[in-house]
Scaffold this motif. Structure first.
Motif, PDB file in Angstrom:
ATOM      1  N   ARG A  48       0.816  -1.073   0.037  1.00  0.00           N
ATOM      2  CA  ARG A  48       0.015  -0.102   0.075  1.00  0.00           C
ATOM      3  C   ARG A  48       0.958   1.170  -0.075  1.00  0.00           C
ATOM      4  N   ALA A  50       0.820   5.132  -2.149  1.00  0.00           N
ATOM      5  CA  ALA A  50       0.648   5.565  -3.347  1.00  0.00           C
ATOM      6  C   ALA A  50       1.944   5.033  -4.464  1.00  0.00           C
ATOM      7  N   ARG A  91      -7.664  -0.661  -6.434  1.00  0.00           N
ATOM      8  CA  ARG A  91      -8.058   0.648  -5.615  1.00  0.00           C
ATOM      9  C   ARG A  91      -8.136   1.763  -6.372  1.00  0.00           C
ATOM     10  N   GLN A 196      -1.939   2.578  10.137  1.00  0.00           N
ATOM     11  CA  GLN A 196      -0.570   2.609   9.166  1.00  0.00           C
ATOM     12  C   GLN A 196       0.423   3.234  10.018  1.00  0.00           C
ATOM     13  N   ASN A 247      -5.418  12.488   0.647  1.00  0.00           N
ATOM     14  CA  ASN A 247      -4.616  11.602   1.683  1.00  0.00           C
ATOM     15  C   ASN A 247      -5.423  10.737   2.485  1.00  0.00           C
ATOM     16  N   LYS A 248      -4.701   9.872   3.132  1.00  0.00           N
ATOM     17  CA  LYS A 248      -5.314   9.231   4.218  1.00  0.00           C
ATOM     18  C   LYS A 248      -6.471   9.859   5.200  1.00  0.00           C
TER      19      LYS A 248
HETATM   20  O1  MRU Z   1      -4.490   3.063   2.523  1.00  0.00           O
HETATM   21  P1  MRU Z   1      -3.169   3.517   2.308  1.00  0.00           P
HETATM   22  O2  MRU Z   1      -1.980   2.685   3.549  1.00  0.00           O
HETATM   23  O3  MRU Z   1      -2.556   2.910   0.848  1.00  0.00           O
HETATM   24  O4  MRU Z   1      -2.978   4.907   2.286  1.00  0.00           O
HETATM   25  C1  MRU Z   1      -1.556   5.340   2.188  1.00  0.00           C
HETATM   26  C2  MRU Z   1      -1.348   6.828   2.335  1.00  0.00           C
HETATM   27  O5  MRU Z   1      -2.607   7.519   2.577  1.00  0.00           O
HETATM   28  C3  MRU Z   1      -0.359   7.558   2.081  1.00  0.00           C
HETATM   29  O6  MRU Z   1      -0.014   8.721   3.032  1.00  0.00           O
HETATM   30  C4  MRU Z   1      -0.119   7.892   0.762  1.00  0.00           C
HETATM   31  O7  MRU Z   1      -0.636   7.063   0.016  1.00  0.00           O
HETATM   32  C5  MRU Z   1       1.146   8.502   0.238  1.00  0.00           C
HETATM   33  S1  MRU Z   1       2.558   7.194   0.380  1.00  0.00           S
HETATM   34  C6  MRU Z   1       4.033   7.614   0.136  1.00  0.00           C
END
Ligand code: MRU
Length: 343
Positions: A48, A50, A91, A196, A247-248
């Protein structure tokens, strides 16, 4: 110590991924030559973040293509494109996933022979991974210029090495500043519902010798009010042309708290995370995940049966809350206009 989040095993023609759902309790790997295993790993968040999703998508296409029976280029090409569509649909929010698969498709477009196509797809997948590694380092170097000799940074979710093919995005400036001898402390938000921050960010920072304090998401405003946070740095899954940032889930709340407490809110991401086709963040598709993630904790049900839930995995922070966007190309300041990235 930096574990390889993803790795291509050329002799076996397999990809190896860290099984992130098991961290930090145990370090386990998925080794596969089956693109369906890759689709499942992406959906389950075993891989996971991005930029890592971009690399995973490219490797997924590659193992899918390698597994096809050789009965003519036309059927190989058609089947590879079907696999690409399946991977794209795993996703929806992180644009790096379709971005990398589109790159693989452009390479396929130029081929007319299966063997040559497999060689070209292998080269492209490795190039996407290597470029991501290099972009992370540049983001780190650009972002470290914003960090003073002694500083405390708050971050949300995991945008470190576990989320990329390199040293990370939001955490890259921290790692580079640490290499430069700066004293950087990090507050890591735990990041409900899938933790996370607690499971991944606090673990990877600890492994790399960075001073880190884990807090619950609802403590971020308190540590800011106490004056303990000098900057927020987060990653991103998709950035619109005008600098609105997905973002998350919970990132928007952190940005609002940062504004209230005059703490600069920075976003660190490679330009592969920018979607110049979207004028604003309202157009970013937001993934909604299973109700059980909110109605329970660590696999145990905590909410009453039959309760209604709402579980978007991401939110959008409007550009006016973003002090700067750090990419591999430099530190971009408002007003943002990423239309120059249109192909
Ligand atoms: O659901 P996830 O764990 O894939 O979410 C990840 C995030 O929100 C990260 O902050 C984002 O992908 C940037 S990763 C460099």
């Amino acid at each position: 110590m930096r574990l390889k989040t993803l790795e291509w095993l050329p002799d076996e023609k397999k990809v190896r991924l860290i099984e992130q759902t098991k961290l930090p309790g145990s370090i386990e790997y998925i080794e596969t030559d089956d693109y369906l295993v890759m689709c499942d790993a992406i959906r389950r968040l075993a891989v996971r973040g991005a930029p890592a999703l971009g690399c995973a998508g490219a490797y997924g296409v590659l193992i899918g293509a390698l597994s096809l029976a050789e009965d003519g280029f036309d059927s190989f090409s058609k089947e590879t494109r079907r696999i690409m569509d399946e991977l794209r649909a795993t996703r929806p929010t992180a644009v790096n996933l379709p971005w990398a698969i589109d790159r693989m498709e452009s390479v396929l477009d130029q081929q007319n022979d299966t063997r040559a196509a497999l060689d070209a797809l292998t080269k492209e997948a490795l190039a996407i991974h290597e470029e991501d590694d290099a972009m992370c380092r540049s983001i780190g170097e650009n972002g470290a210029t914003l960090l003073a000799d002694e500083m405390s940074v708050l971050t949300h979710c995991n945008a470190g090495s576990l989320a990329t093919g390199g040293m990370g995005t939001a955490l890259a400036p921290v790692y580079v500043a640490h290499e430069q001898g700066k004293k950087i402390h990090v507050y890591a938000d735990e990041t409900r519902p899938l933790l996370q921050g607690a499971r991944l960010t606090s673990w990877e920072l600890q492994q790399n010798g960075i001073d880190v304090t884990l807090i619950c998401d609802n403590m971020a405003a308190v540590v800011m009010r106490k004056g303990w946070v000098n900057a927020v740095i987060v990653g991103s899954d998709r950035i619109a042309c005008n600098g609105d940032v997905a973002n998350k889930i919970g990132t928007y709340t952190v940005a609002l708290a940062a504004k209230e407490h005059n703490v600069p809110f920075y976003v660190a991401a490679p330009t592969s995370t920018v979607d110049p086709s979207l004028a604003s963040g309202d157009l970013i598709p937001i993934e909604e995940r299973a109700s059980e993630e909110v109605a329970g904790f660590d696999g145990c049900r905590t909410a009453p049966d039959g309760i209604k839930t709402y579980n978007p995995a991401f939110d959008v922070t409007p550009n006016e809350l973003v002090a700067a966007i750090i990419t591999e190309r430099g530190v971009h300041k408002p007003p943002y206009d990423f239309s120059f990235l249109r192909g």
